[in-house]
Design a protein around this motif. Structure first.
Motif, PDB file in Angstrom:
ATOM      1  N   LEU A 181      -5.009   0.770   7.497  1.00 54.74           N
ATOM      2  CA  LEU A 181      -5.132   1.805   6.473  1.00 54.74           C
ATOM      3  C   LEU A 181      -6.494   2.498   6.485  1.00 54.74           C
ATOM      4  O   LEU A 181      -6.622   3.650   6.067  1.00 54.74           O
ATOM      5  CB  LEU A 181      -4.873   1.191   5.093  1.00 54.74           C
ATOM      6  CG  LEU A 181      -4.789   2.156   3.909  1.00 54.74           C
ATOM      7  CD1 LEU A 181      -3.593   3.090   4.080  1.00 54.74           C
ATOM      8  CD2 LEU A 181      -4.655   1.376   2.601  1.00 54.74           C
ATOM      9  N   SER A 222       0.832  -1.214   0.000  1.00 55.84           N
ATOM     10  CA  SER A 222       0.000   0.000   0.000  1.00 55.84           C
ATOM     11  C   SER A 222       0.861   1.256   0.000  1.00 55.84           C
ATOM     12  O   SER A 222       0.469   2.299  -0.552  1.00 55.84           O
ATOM     13  CB  SER A 222      -0.947   0.007   1.211  1.00 55.84           C
ATOM     14  OG  SER A 222      -0.240   0.241   2.420  1.00 55.84           O
ATOM     15  N   LEU A 241      -7.939  -4.771   4.351  1.00 54.91           N
ATOM     16  CA  LEU A 241      -7.403  -3.413   4.434  1.00 54.91           C
ATOM     17  C   LEU A 241      -7.543  -2.861   5.845  1.00 54.91           C
ATOM     18  O   LEU A 241      -6.643  -2.174   6.345  1.00 54.91           O
ATOM     19  CB  LEU A 241      -8.115  -2.491   3.448  1.00 54.91           C
ATOM     20  CG  LEU A 241      -7.755  -2.589   1.971  1.00 54.91           C
ATOM     21  CD1 LEU A 241      -8.369  -1.425   1.208  1.00 54.91           C
ATOM     22  CD2 LEU A 241      -6.250  -2.629   1.758  1.00 54.91           C
ATOM     23  N   ARG A 253      -2.811   4.145  -5.675  1.00 65.59           N
ATOM     24  CA  ARG A 253      -4.217   3.972  -5.294  1.00 65.59           C
ATOM     25  C   ARG A 253      -4.372   2.590  -4.663  1.00 65.59           C
ATOM     26  O   ARG A 253      -3.860   1.600  -5.178  1.00 65.59           O
ATOM     27  CB  ARG A 253      -5.110   4.103  -6.530  1.00 65.59           C
ATOM     28  CG  ARG A 253      -6.578   3.887  -6.315  1.00 65.59           C
ATOM     29  CD  ARG A 253      -7.357   4.316  -7.553  1.00 65.59           C
ATOM     30  NE  ARG A 253      -6.925   3.635  -8.771  1.00 65.59           N
ATOM     31  CZ  ARG A 253      -7.144   4.086 -10.009  1.00 65.59           C
ATOM     32  NH1 ARG A 253      -7.763   5.232 -10.190  1.00 65.59           N
ATOM     33  NH2 ARG A 253      -6.718   3.405 -11.059  1.00 65.59           N
ATOM     34  N   VAL A 254      -5.077   2.535  -3.550  1.00 63.35           N
ATOM     35  CA  VAL A 254      -5.323   1.274  -2.848  1.00 63.35           C
ATOM     36  C   VAL A 254      -6.830   1.053  -2.790  1.00 63.35           C
ATOM     37  O   VAL A 254      -7.588   1.992  -2.488  1.00 63.35           O
ATOM     38  CB  VAL A 254      -4.735   1.295  -1.427  1.00 63.35           C
ATOM     39  CG1 VAL A 254      -5.014  -0.023  -0.717  1.00 63.35           C
ATOM     40  CG2 VAL A 254      -3.247   1.580  -1.466  1.00 63.35           C
ATOM     41  N   VAL A 295      -7.753   6.055  -1.467  1.00 63.68           N
ATOM     42  CA  VAL A 295      -8.218   4.799  -0.872  1.00 63.68           C
ATOM     43  C   VAL A 295      -9.677   4.584  -1.259  1.00 63.68           C
ATOM     44  O   VAL A 295     -10.534   5.442  -0.995  1.00 63.68           O
ATOM     45  CB  VAL A 295      -8.065   4.805   0.659  1.00 63.68           C
ATOM     46  CG1 VAL A 295      -8.619   3.508   1.257  1.00 63.68           C
ATOM     47  CG2 VAL A 295      -6.601   4.989   1.054  1.00 63.68           C
TER      48      VAL A 295
END
Length: 332
Positions: A121, A100, A116, A105-106, A158
């Motif tokens: 995060l 990440s 996640l 971009r995650v 995110v």
């Protein structure tokens, strides 16, 4: 968009096959339509082992998760029935956390949000997930504001999405952001699906959700509402029709459906309007009358409250006819 974007999907035992396929197939179709490699996708798994998906079909990973590295354009963690074991796997979570930091971009699809969340995060963020798992994830990760309603939520770099085929909506939104609305529209047409739904559209529509009540009075009233949207559907009129008091009808609706009759009627009218906006060329004024809003302004207010956009914006972005060379003749 001049460089090929690297996209890494993270899978694990009992991952959802549709989560993987929706993302990969959509991005590959964008490559095909544009005539060059906009995206290069890879599927990673712990130790690079084949992934026996939740369906029982086996998908071969292309790279061991442990050997994957950035820089990445997008890191996408898929969901599936195996997500609880995956989010309890400290090594897997550590590698997702590491990647990440190497990604522009995650994102997560469906219950992948749990993984996640395990990385930390999502702490302090709003996150979408499958509606049937939101309560469990809220209890497990109180620092995350899990929401069971939206199709997807994008907070800067995110992004999280709802269940299963919501992966398609999320991926189309990436294509629109990266390469423009025209390509996203062309991809959705090739996939024979509606243009991607707004992120804040509810996961469960009253037209797709299973019947939630066994009470005959509520069943009868709900059926009447659906087929008489342009009639007087005030609480007084509905109660009189089924020969109960307004207070008793309100109690029944709250108990059986979790909403008052008035809120149910407004939702039914709004969803019916949405279907007419995307499926016909009727004017907003005609649709507002046909669905019982009376005025176009009342319909606009309902759309702003429910979808966060105007009816004309909804039609422009969601209607198949918006992509037609002939366009639309309907007045907005």
């Amino acid at each position: 968009m001049t460089e090929t974007r690297r996209v890494l999907l993270v899978g694990y035992p009992a991952a959802e096959l549709l989560n993987i396929a929706c993302v990969v197939s959509t991005l590959q179709l964008a490559n095909f339509l544009r005539g060059r490699s906009l995206y290069r996708t890879q599927l990673a798994s712990p130790r690079g082992a084949p992934i026996r998906t939740a369906t029982g079909l086996v998908v071969n990973a292309q790279i061991p998760l442990e050997r994957a590295h950035g820089p990445l354009d997008s890191l996408i963690v898929v969901g599936g029935t195996g997500y609880v074991d995956a989010m309890n796997d400290e090594r897997l979570v550590a590698h997702v956390r590491r990647l990440s930091r190497e990604s522009r971009r995650v994102a997560s699809v469906c219950t992948g949000a749990g993984i996640l969340a395990a990385t930390g995060l999502l702490d302090g963020r709003h996150a979408a997930t499958h509606w049937d798992h939101a309560a469990y994830l809220r209890a497990r990760f109180p620092a995350v504001k899990f929401d069971s309603d939206p199709i997807y939520i994008a907070e800067n770099d995110v992004c999280t999405s709802a269940g299963v085929t919501a992966a398609l909506d999320l991926t189309l939104s990436f294509i629109e952001t990266d390469a423009g609305a025209d390509l996203a529209r062309d991809v959705s047409r090739q996939l024979v699906t509606y243009l991607h739904r707004p992120g804040n559209q509810a996961q469960m529509s009253m037209y797709t959700a299973p019947p939630a009540t066994g009470h005959s009075v509520v069943q009868d009233t709900v059926s009447y509402i659906a087929s008489h949207l342009d009639h007087d559907l005030s609480a007084t009129a509905l109660a009189k029709r089924v020969t109960v008091s307004e207070r008793h009808l309100a109690r029944l609706f709250l108990k059986e459906l979790g909403v008052t009759p008035g809120r149910y009627v407004r939702r039914a009218r709004t969803e019916a309007s949405a279907r007419l906006l995307t499926g016909t060329d009727l004017t907003v004024r005609t649709i507002s009358s046909r669905c019982g809003f009376g005025t176009a302004e009342a319909l606009r207010q309902a759309f702003a409250s429910t979808y966060g956009v105007s009816p004309s914006h909804y039609r422009t972005t969601q209607s198949r006819s918006a992509a037609s060379p002939r366009g639309r003749s309907a007045s907005q």
